[in-house]
Design a protein around this motif. Structure first.
Motif, PDB file in Angstrom:
ATOM      1  N   ASP A  57      -4.633  10.364   0.364  1.00 58.02           N
ATOM      2  CA  ASP A  57      -3.864   9.397   1.154  1.00 58.02           C
ATOM      3  C   ASP A  57      -3.844   8.032   0.479  1.00 58.02           C
ATOM      4  N   ALA A  58      -5.001   7.580  -0.010  1.00 54.03           N
ATOM      5  CA  ALA A  58      -5.088   6.267  -0.663  1.00 54.03           C
ATOM      6  C   ALA A  58      -4.248   6.229  -1.937  1.00 54.03           C
ATOM      7  N   LEU A  59      -4.311   7.294  -2.735  1.00 52.10           N
ATOM      8  CA  LEU A  59      -3.511   7.348  -3.957  1.00 52.10           C
ATOM      9  C   LEU A  59      -2.019   7.340  -3.648  1.00 52.10           C
ATOM     10  N   ALA A  60      -1.625   8.084  -2.630  1.00 53.86           N
ATOM     11  CA  ALA A  60      -0.208   8.127  -2.248  1.00 53.86           C
ATOM     12  C   ALA A  60       0.273   6.744  -1.815  1.00 53.86           C
ATOM     13  N   ARG A  61      -0.524   6.054  -1.016  1.00 54.87           N
ATOM     14  CA  ARG A  61      -0.137   4.706  -0.568  1.00 54.87           C
ATOM     15  C   ARG A  61      -0.061   3.720  -1.737  1.00 54.87           C
ATOM     16  N   ALA A  62      -0.898   3.928  -2.757  1.00 63.50           N
ATOM     17  CA  ALA A  62      -0.925   3.035  -3.915  1.00 63.50           C
ATOM     18  C   ALA A  62       0.081   3.442  -4.989  1.00 63.50           C
TER      19      ALA A  62
END
Length: 88
Positions: A57-62
């Motif tokens: 999730d964090a990678l997708a948002r970034a």
């Protein structure tokens, strides 16, 4: 969800400034009175999958890809475990 009724404990979650949490809690099964051994067993059972989902999730948002991560270290005071992954 945990059934805490005292204001002090509820305030810890409601007024922490944390926008979201990833929790390894099964509805209808979790008990705020679980033993340390039960907590550790639950943590071991779910922590890696939970961490993978949080990282994805964090990678997708970034807008980043997993291959762009060189090192990831996580720690928790709840699960009392430390895990580190590094790309070889």
């Amino acid at each position: 969800m945990a059934g805490y009724s005292d204001d002090r404990r509820r305030a810890f979650f409601l007024h922490s400034g944390i926008e979201g949490r990833y929790l390894a809690i099964e509805r209808g099964v979790f008990s705020p009175t679980e033993s340390v051994d039960e907590l550790q067993a639950r943590f071991r059972k779910t922590s890696v999958d939970l961490g993978v989902r949080a990282l994805a999730d964090a990678l997708a948002r970034a807008g980043r890809e997993p291959r762009q991560v060189d090192f990831l270290a996580t720690t928790t005071c709840t699960g009392r475990s430390v895990q580190a992954w590094t790309r070889c």
